[in-house]
Design a protein around this motif. Structure first.
Motif, mmCIF file in Angstrom:
data_model
loop_
_atom_site.group_PDB
_atom_site.id
_atom_site.type_symbol
_atom_site.label_atom_id
_atom_site.label_comp_id
_atom_site.label_asym_id
_atom_site.label_seq_id
_atom_site.Cartn_x
_atom_site.Cartn_y
_atom_site.Cartn_z
ATOM 1 N N GLU A 241 27.104 34.403 46.064
ATOM 2 C CA GLU A 241 28.528 34.233 45.813
ATOM 3 C C GLU A 241 29.355 35.423 46.274
ATOM 4 O O GLU A 241 30.564 35.319 46.369
ATOM 5 C CB GLU A 241 28.791 33.974 44.329
ATOM 6 N N GLN B 278 35.143 31.306 45.946
ATOM 7 C CA GLN B 278 34.173 30.253 45.666
ATOM 8 C C GLN B 278 33.224 30.557 44.515
ATOM 9 O O GLN B 278 32.382 29.724 44.175
ATOM 10 C CB GLN B 278 33.325 30.003 46.917
ATOM 11 N N ARG C 247 39.602 26.363 46.526
ATOM 12 C CA ARG C 247 38.160 26.523 46.295
ATOM 13 C C ARG C 247 37.322 25.436 46.964
ATOM 14 O O ARG C 247 36.110 25.614 47.125
ATOM 15 C CB ARG C 247 37.879 26.527 44.797
ATOM 16 N N ASN D 234 34.837 25.673 51.919
ATOM 17 C CA ASN D 234 34.556 26.376 50.670
ATOM 18 C C ASN D 234 33.800 25.457 49.705
ATOM 19 O O ASN D 234 34.061 24.258 49.658
ATOM 20 C CB ASN D 234 35.852 26.849 50.011
ATOM 21 N N LYS D 235 32.914 26.029 48.936
ATOM 22 C CA LYS D 235 32.029 25.245 48.080
ATOM 23 C C LYS D 235 32.270 25.509 46.589
ATOM 24 O O LYS D 235 31.355 25.430 45.784
ATOM 25 C CB LYS D 235 30.568 25.531 48.435
ATOM 26 N N ALA E 31 39.662 30.740 53.617
ATOM 27 C CA ALA E 31 38.511 29.975 54.093
ATOM 28 C C ALA E 31 37.290 30.888 54.182
ATOM 29 O O ALA E 31 37.380 32.014 54.674
ATOM 30 C CB ALA E 31 38.816 29.381 55.468
ATOM 31 N N ASN E 32 36.179 30.409 53.673
ATOM 32 C CA ASN E 32 34.925 31.169 53.673
ATOM 33 C C ASN E 32 35.078 32.515 52.974
ATOM 34 O O ASN E 32 34.408 33.492 53.313
ATOM 35 C CB ASN E 32 34.416 31.385 55.105
ATOM 36 N N ASN E 33 35.946 32.563 51.983
ATOM 37 C CA ASN E 33 36.153 33.772 51.188
ATOM 38 C C ASN E 33 35.285 33.666 49.945
ATOM 39 O O ASN E 33 35.487 32.800 49.091
ATOM 40 C CB ASN E 33 37.638 33.895 50.803
ATOM 41 N N GLN E 34 34.291 34.556 49.852
ATOM 42 C CA GLN E 34 33.320 34.435 48.777
ATOM 43 C C GLN E 34 33.947 34.579 47.397
ATOM 44 O O GLN E 34 33.527 33.939 46.436
ATOM 45 C CB GLN E 34 32.220 35.481 48.970
#
Length: 431
Positions: A244, A358, A407, A412-413, A352-355
């Protein structure tokens, strides 16, 4: 500095910035050895300069100086589940400060967590990390602190609940969680890596925020640096080891930029970490920042932090929030963060794709939408771009909707956010 449910034989562990440094003073002598007493003025000036640098690395000023107050005069209140701690006056004032402490007393406090009279110090002072600091560095910090102007202001006594005001209870905590000893370099690693480990594990005491606290107030060492909720601050310090928020796929330059300036191509820092960078890390040399970044990048994968209580939405309601959040994002957020979520880094960080967006805990993105904020003002980024607050403009459901959209979009997951989570954070303190 996250995340947790606390009960403690010892009471009180607080944020990364919560370094209650009970610094000491030698009175008429600097060190109790002939070499130090014979030091020339030039040597002494160099030692003080080194000590000031190391005190910055330990972020001593953050806890021992009230905003707008006199430097190191203490008095900063720190609310804990066990009552309120007040940071002490650590100026060299004989009456109210630390003017009568010796250099040996100072090292004992740093190294063993015991005060001048032998009483046990509460672990809000990070002696479990500072024990790794070498005697030479402790002596330099001592020289610096004895050079600052004395302030004749009494230290306010702690207001801890019974039985946590009984320091003898700390014996149990220390038995379980404290291991005394200076940092020992790893001969299989480079000099730079060892320097980074020394700063991160010692003076930087990074684990105090980025490691979860267990039910008895001690660090969950099996999940070291795996993230956690900072007690009573409602900010989540992300994992530095796991999926994460781990740093393994970051470039060294991005980690170093984040530590030094508060912004990078991968994101920006807010909340307690912004204070750490403003007060401490921005003043470190490029070599030391690079060493810390090199060490942090190599922290091995460990067990993830224990999961925090998370209110969940139904799948249908989560879908409704996602659709509502898309419109709010287009109207309120896309101008800075772009329709595709890529932002315009470093001024407007990517989503986007920001840990940090998420993570299992949605605390940080909710807090940012509600309260806004700025990255720290640093030498490398003196006029940071800020995030406006939306607490007055958006309802709890609207905040939940836009955070849910962020999110769950652009790959993003993350999971949907409950409006109740927003309501809980809306009514919580900002720091």
């Amino acid at each position: 500095m996250n995340r947790k449910s606390l009960f403690a034989l010892s009471a009180v562990v607080v944020t990364a910035a919560a370094a209650l440094v009970p610094v000491l003073w030698s009175g008429t002598h600097y060190l109790q050895n002939g070499a130090a007493l014979a030091a020339t003025p030039v040597d002494q000036a160099d030692l003080i300069k080194k000590g000031e640098y190391l005190a910055r690395a330990g972020d001593c000023i953050a806890c021992h100086t009230v905003r707008g107050g006199q430097m190191f005069a203490g008095g900063l209140p720190m609310a804990t589940p066990f009552g309120t701690l007040y940071t002490p006056n650590i100026t060299p004032d004989d009456q109210y400060g630390i003017g009568k402490w010796s250099a040996d007393d100072f090292y004992r406090a740093m190294h063993t967590g015991r005060s001048k009279d032998g009483s046990l110090l509460y672990p809000a002072f990070p002696f479990a990390s500072y024990t790794k600091v070498t005697r030479a560095d402790a002596d330099a910090i001592f020289a610096y602190l004895r050079s600052v102007p004395p302030v004749n202001v009494p230290s306010r006594p702690h207001e801890l609940k019974f039985p946590f005001n009984n320091r003898n209870l700390l014996i149990g905590w220390r038995t379980l969680f404290f291991r005394e000893g200076e940092y020992k370099p790893d001969p299989t690693k480079s000099v730079e890596w060892n320097r980074g480990a020394y700063l991160v594990e010692g003076l930087g005491h990074c684990g105090m925020c980025h490691t979860s606290i267990n039910a008895v107030g001690g660090p969950v060492n099996s999940a070291a640096f795996a993230g956690g909720l900072i007690p009573l601050q409602n900010w989540y310090a992300p994992s530095l080891t796991g999926s994460e928020g781990g740093l393994g796929d970051w470039d060294i330059k991005d980690i170093a930029s984040l530590l030094k300036t508060g912004v990078s191509e991968r994101g920006a820092v807010f909340g307690p970490m912004a204070d750490v960078i403003h007060n401490s890390l921005q003043y470190l040399s490029d070599d030391d920042i690079h060493a810390m970044a090199s060490y942090l990048k190599t922290i091995p994968q460990k067990k993830e932090a224990p999961e925090t209580m998370q209110m969940e939405t139904s799948e249908a309601f989560g879908g409704e929030l996602l659709q509502q959040g898309q419109k709010i994002y287009h109207d309120q957020c896309a101008k800075c963060h772009a329709e595709n979520g890529l932002g315009m880094p470093p001024n407007f960080p990517p989503l986007a794709n920001n840990q940090s967006i998420q993570m299992h805990s949605a605390v940080n993105p909710i807090r940012m939408v509600l309260n806004g904020g700025y990255p720290p003002s640093t030498g490398g980024n003196p006029r940071p771009y800020g995030m406006p607050p939306f607490a007055q403009a958006l309802s709890n459901q609207e905040v939940a909707a836009v955070v849910t959209f962020i999110r769950m979009s652009w790959g993003n997951k993350g999971t949907p956010v409950s409006p109740q989570q927003v309501a809980d954070l809306r009514s919580s303190p900002l720091d």
